[in-house]
Design an enzyme around this catalytic site. Structure first.
Site, mmCIF file in Angstrom:
data_model
loop_
_atom_site.group_PDB
_atom_site.id
_atom_site.type_symbol
_atom_site.label_atom_id
_atom_site.label_comp_id
_atom_site.label_asym_id
_atom_site.label_seq_id
_atom_site.Cartn_x
_atom_site.Cartn_y
_atom_site.Cartn_z
ATOM 1 C CD GLU A 201 -3.259 -1.326 5.297
ATOM 2 O OE1 GLU A 201 -3.580 -2.033 6.026
ATOM 3 O OE2 GLU A 201 -2.508 -0.122 5.631
ATOM 4 C CD GLU A 202 -1.445 2.355 7.771
ATOM 5 O OE1 GLU A 202 -2.126 1.883 8.504
ATOM 6 O OE2 GLU A 202 -0.190 2.108 7.616
ATOM 7 C CG HIS B 96 -0.466 0.192 2.776
ATOM 8 N ND1 HIS B 96 -0.210 1.183 3.070
ATOM 9 C CD2 HIS B 96 -0.280 -0.758 3.499
ATOM 10 C CE1 HIS B 96 0.393 1.031 4.420
ATOM 11 N NE2 HIS B 96 0.325 -0.059 4.510
#
Length: 479
Positions: A344-345, A298
């Site tokens: 993604e986080e 990512h």
């Protein structure tokens, strides 16, 4: 005479039926492309052994040859040039443009961007100060999606708890106070719930804010940020992580019966979702181009440090896999697709939209691979798939005996590939030495200083051998 002929004809059919019933049953097993019977496992082992020379060439190029240290050097230029890359930020936009150009310059095929919408949160100015029993500056990092305090901040007494159970038992004491969680670090998977749910649980008992001991196995007064979730019908209170040292100090003070008062000010703000992109590049398959072997990491990170470890390393060894294959003049039978996920986080936001866009072709996805747990000294792969696929993966890993990285572990990990694995697509994730990973995770310490070029070379070799062999074998992995 006609009746004799009829009897002969009938006997032929009887013998044919008996013969067919005596054949081995292959119902439900995939046929090879030439429609012959399926390969035995011995056939598959021999096929994989045939890749020994190619595997050695990949390892030599990545670890000892002209490509030695290339993934590290590329990552260093990227991380130093762009810096941290929070979802919705200008830095993430710059990172996507940077990678789009770099992948095209590398000569990869079908380099393109796939648009998605991602969260946009900014922490703003923030600080915390202990006022009683003494003046002390508390190191904090606001947690993702946290609300702000009022402009004048919050000044309140602190209650320190070691668990949600303790908070619930002391619920009457918590009203109007700042809850400090001093939960012990057991493992990331077990302890991270205090970060994600801490504010909600504190709000339920009437607290005005929550400060959470960083989810870290080691600390040098370093707060570690991350995403947290509010719940509908529960008041949203400001929440931040604090260092292990400050959490433990306040716990000791509280245990002695000392009154603790903290002033907290946070300027966090949530904006409407922003446009972003998943970044894609390929080496198109020579024989079955519609079938996909996906390698990924990512591109986004938190807004502290450089995002070199999480997940710059995963991004750059995934790119390196395609570069190494291209450099060796190889073209696998299936398409090798690189995807650099966005957001993604915040919970795999970019990956979820990618899955929704491409899931209609799920039968053509051979394996999904993600590296998102560091690129330290590798030991093997985590794998999710059925027993037959696992046996094949174990056999493929024997090709990495020259660098002694052959283990196959239970279960692949990867927020971005989970959507596919839940639907039965085999998945793989890089396994490496995590002993120091949570020292730096989501903190100012996640910089290029953490990365080691020799370890990245080994990670790239593993990632490339596995992805190439799976992409080039005659049959897809069974599922």
């Amino acid at each position: 005479m006609p009746s004799v002929e009829k009897k002969k004809e009938k006997m032929k059919y009887v013998f044919l039926i008996l013969f067919m019933n005596s054949l081995p049953q292959y119902a439900g097993m995939s046929l090879r492309r030439d429609d012959s019977y399926p390969k035995t496992f011995e056939d598959i082992k021999n096929e994989i052994a045939g890749y020994t020379g190619i595997a050695k060439a990949i390892i030599d190029l990545a670890v000892h040859g002209k490509a030695q240290n290339r993934s590290y050097e590329r990552l260093a230029v990227f991380a130093d040039t762009i810096g941290p890359r929070l979802s919705g930020s200008k830095n993430l936009d710059a990172a996507i443009k940077y990678m789009f150009s770099a992948l095209r310059e590398d000569g990869l095929e079908n380099v393109h961007l796939e648009p998605v919408k991602v969260p946009h949160w900014e922490r703003g100015e923030e600080f915390a100060m202990m006022l009683e029993p003494r003046s002390h500056s508390i190191a904090i990092l606001g947690l993702g999606s946290s609300v702000a305090t009022l402009p004048e901040g919050i000044t309140a007494e602190v209650i320190v708890v070691a668990s949600f159970d303790e908070l619930h038992k002391r619920a009457q004491e918590a009203k109007g106070k700042i809850v400090v969680y001093n939960e012990p670090f057991i493992s990331y998977g077990e302890t991270v719930r205090y970060r994600s749910q801490g504010a909600v649980e504190a709000a339920k008992v009437g607290a005005v804010a929550s400060l959470i001991r960083s989810i870290a196995s080691f600390s040098i007064h370093s707060p570690h940020t991350g995403w947290q979730d509010y719940q509908p019908d529960v008041p949203q209170i400001p929440t931040a992580c604090i260092s292990v040292e400050d959490a433990e100090m306040m716990s000791r003070m509280s245990f002695r019966g000392t009154k603790i008062v903290v002033h907290l000010k946070m300027g966090a703000k949530t904006y409407p979702d922003s446009p972003s992109f998943n970044t894609v590049a390929e080496i198109v398959g020579s024989k079955y181009p519609e079938q996909i072997v996906l390698v990924s990491g990512h591109l986004d990170s938190w807004d502290v440090g450089q995002g070199a470890m999480d997940d710059g390393g995963g991004v750059f060894i995934s790119w390196e896999a395609l570069s190494l294959i291209k450099d060796l003049g190889l073209r696998p039978k299936r398409t090798l697709r690189l995807v650099l996920w966005t957001a993604e986080e915040q919970g795999g936001i970019g990956a979820k939209q990618y899955y929704q866009l491409h899931k209609e072709n799920i039968s053509n996805f051979d394996i999904v691979m993600e590296s998102d747990e560091g690129t330290f000294k590798p030991s093997g792969l985590g794998f999710t798939g059925n027993a037959k696929a696992r046996d094949i993966m174990k056999e493929i890993m024997t090709l990495l005996q020259p660098i002694n990285i052959t283990d196959v572990y239970d279960n692949a990990d990867g927020t971005d590939i989970d959507y596919w694995m839940r639907d039965g697509v085999p998945g793989a994730s890089l396994r490496d030495d995590l002993s120091k990973y949570f020292w730096f995770h989501h903190s100012q310490g996640d910089t290029m200083t953490v990365q080691d070029p020799n370890q990245m070379n080994l990670c790239a070799a593993v990632w490339t051998v596995v992805s190439y062999v799976i992409a080039d074998m005659e049959e897809m992995l069974p599922r």
